[in-house]
Write an enzyme that holds these catalytic residues in place. Structure first.
Site, PDB file in Angstrom:
ATOM      1  N   HIS A   1     -20.340  13.786 -26.186  1.00 17.16           N
ATOM      2  CA  HIS A   1     -20.066  12.895 -27.319  1.00 17.16           C
ATOM      3  C   HIS A   1     -19.870  11.437 -26.915  1.00 17.16           C
ATOM      4  CE1 HIS A   1     -16.224  14.250 -25.795  1.00 17.16           C
ATOM      5  NE2 HIS A   1     -15.625  13.240 -26.391  1.00 17.16           N
TER       6      HIS A   1
ATOM      7  N   LYS B   1      -0.825   6.873 -23.574  1.00 21.12           N
ATOM      8  CA  LYS B   1      -0.372   7.214 -24.925  1.00 21.12           C
ATOM      9  C   LYS B   1       1.126   6.902 -25.034  1.00 21.12           C
ATOM     10  CE  LYS B   1      -4.285   9.788 -24.666  1.00 21.12           C
ATOM     11  NZ  LYS B   1      -5.103   9.818 -23.448  1.00 21.12           N
TER      12      LYS B   1
ATOM     13  N   ALA C   1       0.611  13.976 -22.676  1.00 24.78           N
ATOM     14  CA  ALA C   1       0.174  12.665 -23.180  1.00 24.78           C
ATOM     15  C   ALA C   1       1.059  12.159 -24.318  1.00 24.78           C
ATOM     16  CB  ALA C   1      -1.285  12.757 -23.627  1.00 24.78           C
TER      17      ALA C   1
ATOM     18  N   TYR D   1       0.831  -1.204   0.000  1.00 30.99           N
ATOM     19  CA  TYR D   1       0.000   0.000   0.000  1.00 30.99           C
ATOM     20  C   TYR D   1       0.869   1.258   0.000  1.00 30.99           C
ATOM     21  CZ  TYR D   1      -3.941   3.059   1.095  1.00 30.99           C
ATOM     22  OH  TYR D   1      -4.889   4.040   1.051  1.00 30.99           O
TER      23      TYR D   1
ATOM     24  N   ASP E   1       0.569  19.401 -20.663  1.00 29.98           N
ATOM     25  CA  ASP E   1      -0.244  18.204 -20.827  1.00 29.98           C
ATOM     26  C   ASP E   1       0.571  17.297 -21.751  1.00 29.98           C
ATOM     27  OD1 ASP E   1      -1.894  16.229 -21.757  1.00 29.98           O
ATOM     28  OD2 ASP E   1      -3.657  17.503 -21.981  1.00 29.98           O
TER      29      ASP E   1
ATOM     30  N   PHE F   1      -7.354  19.681 -24.504  1.00 30.94           N
ATOM     31  CA  PHE F   1      -8.083  18.457 -24.824  1.00 30.94           C
ATOM     32  C   PHE F   1      -9.449  18.494 -24.127  1.00 30.94           C
ATOM     33  CE2 PHE F   1      -9.101  13.915 -24.107  1.00 30.94           C
ATOM     34  CZ  PHE F   1      -9.277  13.573 -25.432  1.00 30.94           C
ATOM     35  N   ASP F   2     -10.401  17.676 -24.613  1.00 34.23           N
ATOM     36  CA  ASP F   2     -11.773  17.807 -24.097  1.00 34.23           C
ATOM     37  C   ASP F   2     -11.909  17.530 -22.605  1.00 34.23           C
ATOM     38  OD1 ASP F   2     -11.366  15.151 -24.651  1.00 34.23           O
ATOM     39  OD2 ASP F   2     -13.372  14.758 -25.390  1.00 34.23           O
TER      40      ASP F   2
END
Ligand code: F0G
Length: 459
Positions: free
Chosen positions: A450, A258, A217, A72, A215, A124-125
């Site tokens: 979406h 990614k 990714a 843990y 960001d 990004f969304d």
């Protein structure tokens, strides 16, 4: 004879995929309310919905999974990941999260508050979703040339420093939560951001006293493009370039699904101990204790290994070549696609592909449905559906580009699969004049609609 190009890996395990008939596909997509997210994966022959979490892990990653430490607190897998993150990104502090949007949720709980303005290059969304959920506003300062999909420019993911400075100038500093730089710029077509641009953003951020968050990714694909396109970087390694990119940021969010080639995972990187400590509280509340944060020990091991594999030049060369192969084949047939080809996907201009479909009827979604019907290929709409409604007026937002994204999973498909996709898209292109209507919304969620929208086909 010159020997042809070959991928720098061989295949050790395979998964069967099944072809279907047009009648079957028609039935399945109708029952899925014309939303490709609602299809079962067995109903899809080639899945280009996303390159996220869909990559093939290596023998070394699977090996690392067997030695995961599931303690843990203080697991050796945590320390292995911590070292890999420090080595690849330079960030001293980090928090594991279960994926990228979780990293956004934790970090924005500290950095973003109601009424804030968060400028960047086409968030990004999920990033925009987390900003708007906090009643703050994401301001897109991407360079104008990104909107001209035919314009050849090596760094169409860049922020326009003039636009960014305007926002920084007219916003009181206490309302500037942070600047978010997305590398590569997914929404603008997987286009890279140059090192010069990241440097310029850092200078502006310092002048106005605002933190910069990357960001990350697809940071490795971005570094690859800097190496192959930006002057002065040809001799540097992808990892050296990545470290320089991160040196211009105060922190990073990462969707490891990614460029770290794992099926689940994410993290936040920090330079500042105070920010790390503040975020730790939210991590414990939302994700898990700070040494696992929603990831198992085995997943952290696979991620640590994936960070190294994802930043190897030979791998990145084979990946970007395969994406470009798809782009070259369909653009040779006349299909309007974003150029230069992006790092992870080919973006089709659905507005120009289906000019007879009214903008209010979601032309990109109709095109994605047609590509599915044609060849059992799943793609993603990056247009009016994804752009969602304006949070204030509740009117549909029409992005300047109405696109369909064909995202290529990492190390999963062969060039034959790519050629099959190109042939199917070309067949739809050849019958495009018969497609005159789109879809209407039957039901939608109040935010990020979406994913779950239910639609009716018109005509
Ligand atoms: N940032 C970028 C640039 C992304 O592309 C994504 C996800 C995220 C953040 C969120 O990460 O999925 O791990 O929570 N993009 C996927 C895609 C879903 O299909 O492009 P996540």
């Amino acid at each position: 004879m010159t020997l042809p190009y070959c991928e720098p890996f061989k295949i050790k395990m395979v998964e069967s995929v099944r072809q279907s008939t047009l009648a079957e596909r028609h039935d399945w997509i109708r029952k899925a309310s014309w939303n490709l997210f609602n299809l079962r994966s067995e109903q899809v022959f080639i899945d280009l919905l996303t390159d996220s979490g869909t990559g093939a892990m290596s023998d070394k990653q699977w090996g690392a999974i067997m030695t995961g430490d599931e303690s843990y607190a203080g697991a050796s897998s945590y320390y292995r990941l911590k070292e890999a993150i420090k080595d690849i990104t330079g960030f001293e502090y980090f928090l594991p999260t279960h994926q990228g949007r979780a990293a956004e949720n934790v970090l924005f709980s500290v950095l973003v508050k109601e009424g804030d303005i968060i400028p960047g290059n086409a968030h990004f969304d999920t990033t925009k979703g987390h900003i708007e959920f906090r009643k703050a506003r994401a301001v897109d300062c991407t360079v104008d040339i990104a909107r001209d999909i035919t314009a050849v420019d090596p760094f169409k993911g860049n922020v326009d420093p003039g636009k960014l400075e305007q926002v920084l100038k007219e916003t009181p500093v206490e309302k500037l939560g942070c600047i978010v730089m997305t590398v590569t710029n997914n929404t603008a077509g997987g286009q890279p951001v140059s090192m010069a641009n990241l440097r310029a953003v850092r200078e502006l951020a310092d002048r106005y006293g605002v933190p910069v968050i990357i960001d990350s990714a697809r940071f490795a694909e971005n570094a690859f493009f800097i190496k192959t396109r930006e002057e002065g970087y040809g001799e540097k390694s992808v990892r050296e370039i990545a470290r320089e990119m991160f040196s211009y940021a105060d922190g990073m969010t990462m969707s490891s699904k990614k460029d770290a080639i794992v099926n689940i995972g994410g993290f936040i990187g920090f330079r500042d101990r105070d920010l790390f400590r503040k975020a730790s509280t939210y991590n414990i509340m939302f994700e898990g204790f700070i040494t696992y944060g929603g990831m198992s020990g085995r997943d952290m091991n696979a991620l640590a290994q994936g960070l190294y594999e994802g930043t190897e030049f030979d791998y990145l060369e084979s990946r970007t070549r395969q994406v470009a192969r798809l782009g070259e084949k369909i653009s040779a047939a006349g299909v309007p696609v974003q150029v230069p080809f992006g790092g992870h996907a080919i973006f089709i201009d659905a507005g120009r592909f289906l000019p007879l479909v009214p903008a209010e009827e979601f032309p990109a979604q109709r095109l994605a449905v047609e590509i599915y019907l044609e060849g059992g290929i799943r793609s993603a709409e990056i247009g009016t559906l994804m752009a969602d409604r304006d949070p204030v007026t509740r009117l549909n937002r029409h992005p300047e580009l109405e696109m369909v994204r064909l995202a290529v999973p990492r190390r999963v498909y062969t060039d034959n699969h790519i050629d099959y996709v190109a042939a199917a898209v070309t067949n739809v292109w050849e019958r495009r004049q018969h497609i005159t209507r789109g879809l209407a919304i039957r039901w939608e969620a109040p935010i990020m609609r979406h994913f779950t929208v239910e639609l009716d086909l018109l005509g």
